[in-house]
Write a protein that holds these residues in place. Structure first.
Motif, PDB file in Angstrom:
ATOM      1  N   SER A 188       0.827  -1.214   0.000  1.00 52.54           N
ATOM      2  CA  SER A 188       0.000   0.000   0.000  1.00 52.54           C
ATOM      3  C   SER A 188       0.863   1.267   0.000  1.00 52.54           C
ATOM      4  N   ALA A 189       2.176   1.093   0.216  1.00 50.12           N
ATOM      5  CA  ALA A 189       3.069   2.268   0.141  1.00 50.12           C
ATOM      6  C   ALA A 189       2.990   2.912  -1.245  1.00 50.12           C
ATOM      7  N   PHE A 190       2.776   2.111  -2.284  1.00 46.98           N
ATOM      8  CA  PHE A 190       2.853   2.660  -3.647  1.00 46.98           C
ATOM      9  C   PHE A 190       1.709   3.622  -3.969  1.00 46.98           C
ATOM     10  N   PRO A 191       0.427   3.251  -3.709  1.00 48.85           N
ATOM     11  CA  PRO A 191      -0.616   4.262  -3.913  1.00 48.85           C
ATOM     12  C   PRO A 191      -0.417   5.507  -3.057  1.00 48.85           C
ATOM     13  N   THR A 192       0.112   5.310  -1.846  1.00 48.98           N
ATOM     14  CA  THR A 192       0.368   6.478  -0.979  1.00 48.98           C
ATOM     15  C   THR A 192       1.408   7.382  -1.638  1.00 48.98           C
ATOM     16  N   GLU A 193       2.497   6.773  -2.101  1.00 51.58           N
ATOM     17  CA  GLU A 193       3.561   7.561  -2.735  1.00 51.58           C
ATOM     18  C   GLU A 193       3.039   8.263  -3.995  1.00 51.58           C
ATOM     19  N   ALA A 194       2.251   7.509  -4.777  1.00 55.55           N
ATOM     20  CA  ALA A 194       1.736   8.077  -6.029  1.00 55.55           C
ATOM     21  C   ALA A 194       0.856   9.292  -5.747  1.00 55.55           C
ATOM     22  N   LYS A 195       0.040   9.187  -4.713  1.00 64.90           N
ATOM     23  CA  LYS A 195      -0.873  10.287  -4.377  1.00 64.90           C
ATOM     24  C   LYS A 195      -0.072  11.542  -3.974  1.00 64.90           C
ATOM     25  N   ILE A 196       0.957  11.332  -3.157  1.00 60.20           N
ATOM     26  CA  ILE A 196       1.767  12.479  -2.716  1.00 60.20           C
ATOM     27  C   ILE A 196       2.476  13.117  -3.919  1.00 60.20           C
ATOM     28  N   VAL A 213       2.708  -7.753  -5.697  1.00 63.25           N
ATOM     29  CA  VAL A 213       2.055  -6.829  -6.634  1.00 63.25           C
ATOM     30  C   VAL A 213       1.708  -7.559  -7.926  1.00 63.25           C
ATOM     31  N   ASN A 214       0.505  -7.318  -8.427  1.00 66.45           N
ATOM     32  CA  ASN A 214       0.199  -7.804  -9.773  1.00 66.45           C
ATOM     33  C   ASN A 214      -0.216  -6.621 -10.637  1.00 66.45           C
ATOM     34  N   ARG A 215      -0.482  -6.917 -11.891  1.00 67.25           N
ATOM     35  CA  ARG A 215      -0.758  -5.839 -12.840  1.00 67.25           C
ATOM     36  C   ARG A 215      -2.021  -5.066 -12.443  1.00 67.25           C
ATOM     37  N   GLU A 216      -2.998  -5.806 -11.998  1.00 66.90           N
ATOM     38  CA  GLU A 216      -4.266  -5.181 -11.616  1.00 66.90           C
ATOM     39  C   GLU A 216      -4.028  -4.156 -10.486  1.00 66.90           C
ATOM     40  N   PHE A 217      -3.222  -4.562  -9.501  1.00 66.14           N
ATOM     41  CA  PHE A 217      -2.951  -3.651  -8.382  1.00 66.14           C
ATOM     42  C   PHE A 217      -2.170  -2.424  -8.864  1.00 66.14           C
ATOM     43  N   ALA A 218      -1.117  -2.672  -9.648  1.00 65.30           N
ATOM     44  CA  ALA A 218      -0.285  -1.548 -10.107  1.00 65.30           C
ATOM     45  C   ALA A 218      -1.086  -0.575 -10.969  1.00 65.30           C
ATOM     46  N   ASN A 219      -2.118  -1.086 -11.626  1.00 68.85           N
ATOM     47  CA  ASN A 219      -2.938  -0.216 -12.486  1.00 68.85           C
ATOM     48  C   ASN A 219      -4.105   0.414 -11.729  1.00 68.85           C
ATOM     49  N   SER A 220      -4.192   0.166 -10.430  1.00 66.80           N
ATOM     50  CA  SER A 220      -5.386   0.610  -9.708  1.00 66.80           C
ATOM     51  C   SER A 220      -5.244   2.029  -9.132  1.00 66.80           C
ATOM     52  N   TYR A 221      -4.076   2.629  -9.254  1.00 68.80           N
ATOM     53  CA  TYR A 221      -3.907   4.006  -8.767  1.00 68.80           C
ATOM     54  C   TYR A 221      -3.161   4.812  -9.827  1.00 68.80           C
ATOM     55  N   ASP A 222      -3.447   6.116  -9.872  1.00 68.15           N
ATOM     56  CA  ASP A 222      -2.798   6.991 -10.851  1.00 68.15           C
ATOM     57  C   ASP A 222      -1.279   6.916 -10.700  1.00 68.15           C
TER      58      ASP A 222
END
Ligand code: B12
Length: 260
Positions: A188-196, A213-222
């Motif tokens: 969950s660090a990745f969506p947090t980092e992406a948002k910041i 991590v899978n593709r679906e997860f990596a594609n789930s946040y901007d």
């Protein structure tokens, strides 16, 4: 007086758990999975049998006959893949994984020095393992592969605090960054980092990687894009160099990485 002379230690040290519970011994697994090329096989065996004292000379010998990247991929990494299968089969446990990884890393450090260098950098990539995540073996392998494709890698290591990662991105302004997570509790660090990053107006792709991590997860946040294996990364990086946004990489992902 007891004497060790003449004792057959293979009988004393038999792994009955392996013999009775699993389908394949390390030797049988090696027979099935290790490369058939004799030079690569010898290197892979050094990793598989955790020979961190002799892996160096064996790799140096292999480098006289084979390309350094091939020694890494087809020898050292192939050995580690076999180790991962043995772990999944409960033949190897964590101590074996750690020792095998150590042998692999010694070998990679030697082979890496002979990867043709002195080239112009294609761009800088920041790599890190997520906050709270101590798993960095895969990231380290990927870093070697990406470096050898002509990119400069800033490897921030493991358990990288979100704030440190953001600060580094702001400082370096890389082509893109990757994050590795092997634990469901750290990804969950990745969506947090992406948002910041987005809040700061940074629209750089953030590549999500690692077993959790899978593709679906990596594609789930901007900002999120996916790369499963190191050889896919230079192909994706090349598109980013050409100006592809994270959305375009996502849309054309299958086309970009096809065959890898
Ligand atoms: C080795 C290992 C450890 C080592 C890590 C040492 C290190 N320096 O990395 C140690 C012993 C420290 C460890 C600790 C723990 N571990 Co551990 N560990 C593993 C193990 C056995 C192997 C991981 C590994 O290195 N695989 C080999 C590498 C080569 O594979 P990889 O990392 O997946 O990388 C590949 C790809 O993902 C990709 N890749 C990775 N990064 C990148 C980056 C880029 C840019 C690209 C393109 C590709 C890429 O390329 C690589 C090559 O193909 C796994 C089990 C497994 N089968 O995965 C468990 C595992 C990851 N661990 C697990 C757990 C739970 C833990 C602990 C919490 C255990 C505990 N209770 O204490 C602790 C962590 C405690 C903490 N918070 O500090 C779980 C995670 C479960 C989950 N889904 O959350 C696993 C899955 C085991 C399990 N089945 O339960 N562990």
């Amino acid at each position: 007086m007891l004497s060790k002379d003449g004792a057959d230690f293979t009988k004393v040290l038999r792994r009955y758990d392996i013999e009775t519970q699993v389908s394949l011994t390390p030797e049988q697994m090696a027979e099935k999975l290790l490369p058939t090329d004799e030079v690569f096989r010898k290197v892979a065996e050094e990793v598989l049998y955790m020979r961190f004292k002799t892996v160096g000379p064996v790799v140096m010998e292999a480098l006289k006959q084979r390309d350094p990247l091939a020694v890494i991929n087809n020898g050292l990494v192939a050995g580690m893949e076999c180790v991962a299968k043995l772990y999944a089969e409960h033949v190897y446990y964590l101590p074996e994984i750690m020792m095998a990884a150590k042998a692999m890393e010694i070998g990679i450090a030697i082979a890496e020095k002979q990867v043709p260098g002195g080239r112009e950098s294609k761009g800088t990539i920041i790599m890190h393992a997520a906050e709270g995540d101590p798993h960095d073996i895969g990231k380290n392998i990927a870093a070697v592969m990406v470096r050898s494709s002509g990119y400069d890698v800033i490897d921030m290591g493991r358990d990288v605090a979100v704030k440190d990662f953001i600060a580094k991105v702001e400082e370096v302004k890389p082509l893109f960054a990757s994050g590795t997570a092997l634990m469901t509790t750290t990804m969950s660090a990745f969506p947090t980092e992406a948002k910041i990053l987005q809040e700061k107006g940074i629209d750089m792709p953030l590549m999500g990687c690692g077993g959790a991590v899978n593709r679906e997860f990596a594609n789930s946040y901007d900002l999120g894009i996916y790369s499963e294996k190191a050889p896919q990364t230079p192909l994706i990086a090349e598109k980013i160099r050409q100006g592809y946004t994270w959305k375009q990489v996502r849309d054309e992902w299958d086309e970009i990485v096809k065959g890898q």
